[in-house]
Design an enzyme around this catalytic site. Structure first.
Site, short mmCIF file in Angstrom:
data_model
loop_
_atom_site.label_atom_id
_atom_site.label_comp_id
_atom_site.label_asym_id
_atom_site.label_seq_id
_atom_site.Cartn_x
_atom_site.Cartn_y
_atom_site.Cartn_z
N GLN A 99 -4.59 -1.70 9.51
CA GLN A 99 -4.47 -2.97 9.02
C GLN A 99 -4.88 -4.01 10.01
OE1 GLN A 99 -2.93 -3.59 5.80
NE2 GLN A 99 -3.78 -5.74 6.06
N LYS B 63 0.87 -1.30 -0.02
CA LYS B 63 -0.01 -0.18 -0.10
C LYS B 63 0.75 1.24 0.05
CE LYS B 63 -3.60 -2.60 2.17
NZ LYS B 63 -4.49 -2.87 3.21
N ASP C 210 -11.06 2.77 3.92
CA ASP C 210 -11.45 1.43 3.95
C ASP C 210 -12.72 1.44 3.97
OD1 ASP C 210 -9.20 -0.25 3.71
OD2 ASP C 210 -8.97 -0.38 5.98
#
Ligand code: NAP
Length: 291
Positions: free
Chosen positions: A96, A52, A119
């Site tokens: 994460q 990422k 997200d």
């Protein structure tokens, strides 16, 4: 059989985003800034976060990696999130997953400012998605929609079967495929580990989306001719002949299933790279909204 090439498509999307960022720079505007928080040293999570951050560099975003030890308490992580929420320089950030067991994941995801939740995991954003309102769509489902869109795969009036009901893939995917519009307007069946006679269901499907994490679960005899198959699964299967000691395997028995399909995603090179591209797209959207 036609491959839904996530590697190529994600590179196209990254080029488009890079062009947008170049325009921002030329106009003297601030470029998007994505932060990623990782707690602990899980190998797969570190790999994902690393990809990422590299993707941010590739398109010209600023990025910040916040690495916290495995022993981090829930309060310490919530403090860090508060800091990121109030840092004006950061447009969006991700936590994460998975988190260590001492931390309540739901509590943490609820603490993220919805306007920075690139997200799309915050209930406010999930609710907006379910109501067809403009929002951050979770990156993996968003990537699948984009693949279907760019390859012009017909979804209207089709029967879509989703296997797996996780909050990050299966559940949102089932909502999105059933929404009004394209891609959407599908009749959706959401299946899970308690579903009986799954072959009877998958063999009626025009589109199958597998997100269960069981290598080669979907076999050729479970699908009808010309089905569209989207494989979200990523499992590291030990293989002593492989350089890293494992191979990445999807939920689909690709070799045999692909012979019967009209479209199929490979693993690797399908949904995985699309997920990262759509995270970048959500970050660009976050910057544009904050402008
Ligand atoms: P998850 O939280 O691991 O949950 C798995 C889901 O599969 C559950 O809903 C479970 O049902 C269902 N399931 C398990 N066995 C089943 C069976 N025999 N028949 C039908 N359903 C079954 O799901 P996830 O986080 O979405 O991950 C799924 C896979 O996708 C993993 O391999 C993961 O690594 C991969 N993934 C890939 C990406 C990407 O970018 N490509 C992103 C996210 C995840 P119950 O709810 O009943 O337990």
């Amino acid at each position: 059989m036609k491959l839904l090439d996530g590697k190529k498509t994600s590179n196209d999307i990254k080029d488009e985003i890079a062009a947008e960022v170049a325009k921002m720079k030329a106009n003297g505007e601030k470029v998007p800034h994505l932060a990623a928080v990782i707690v602990g040293n899980d190998g797969a999570s570190l790999t994902y976060v690393g990809s990422k951050v590299r993707a941010c560099e590739r398109v010209g975003f600023e990025s910040t990696l916040v690495q916290l030890p495995n022993t981090t308490s829930e309060v310490e992580l919530l403090d860090k999130i508060e800091e990121l929420n109030s840092n004006d320089d950061i447009d969006g950030f991700i936590i994460q997953l998975p988190l260590p067991p001492q931390i309540d994941t739901q509590k943490v995801l609820m603490a993220v400012d919805p306007s920075k939740d690139v997200d799309g995991f915050h209930p406010e954003n999930f609710g907006k998605m379910a109501l067809d309102m403009s929002t951050f769509i979770p990156a993996t489902p968003f990537g699948i929609l984009e693949l279907l869109d760019r390859y012009g795969v017909e979804t209207q009036g089709k029967h879509t079967v989703v296997i797996g009901r996780s909050h990050i893939v299966g559940r949102p995917m089932s909502i999105l495929m059933g929404r009004k519009g394209f891609p959407g307007n599908s009749t959706v069946t959401l299946t899970h580990s308690h579903t009986k006679n799954i072959t009877q269901i998958t063999s009626q499907a025009d589109i199958i989306i597998t997100a269960l994490g069981r290598p080669k679960f979907l076999k050729a005899e479970m699908i009808k001719d010309d089905a569209v198959v989207i494989d979200v699964g990523i499992t590291r299967v030990p293989d002593e002949n492989a350089k890293r000691g494992y191979v990445i395997t999807g939920d689909v028995d690709f070799e045999n299933v692909s012979k019967k399909t009209s479209y199929i995603t490979p693993v690797p090179g399908g949904v995985g790279p699309m997920t990262i591209a759509m995270l970048l797209k959500n970050t660009l959207l976050a910057r544009e909204r904050r402008r």
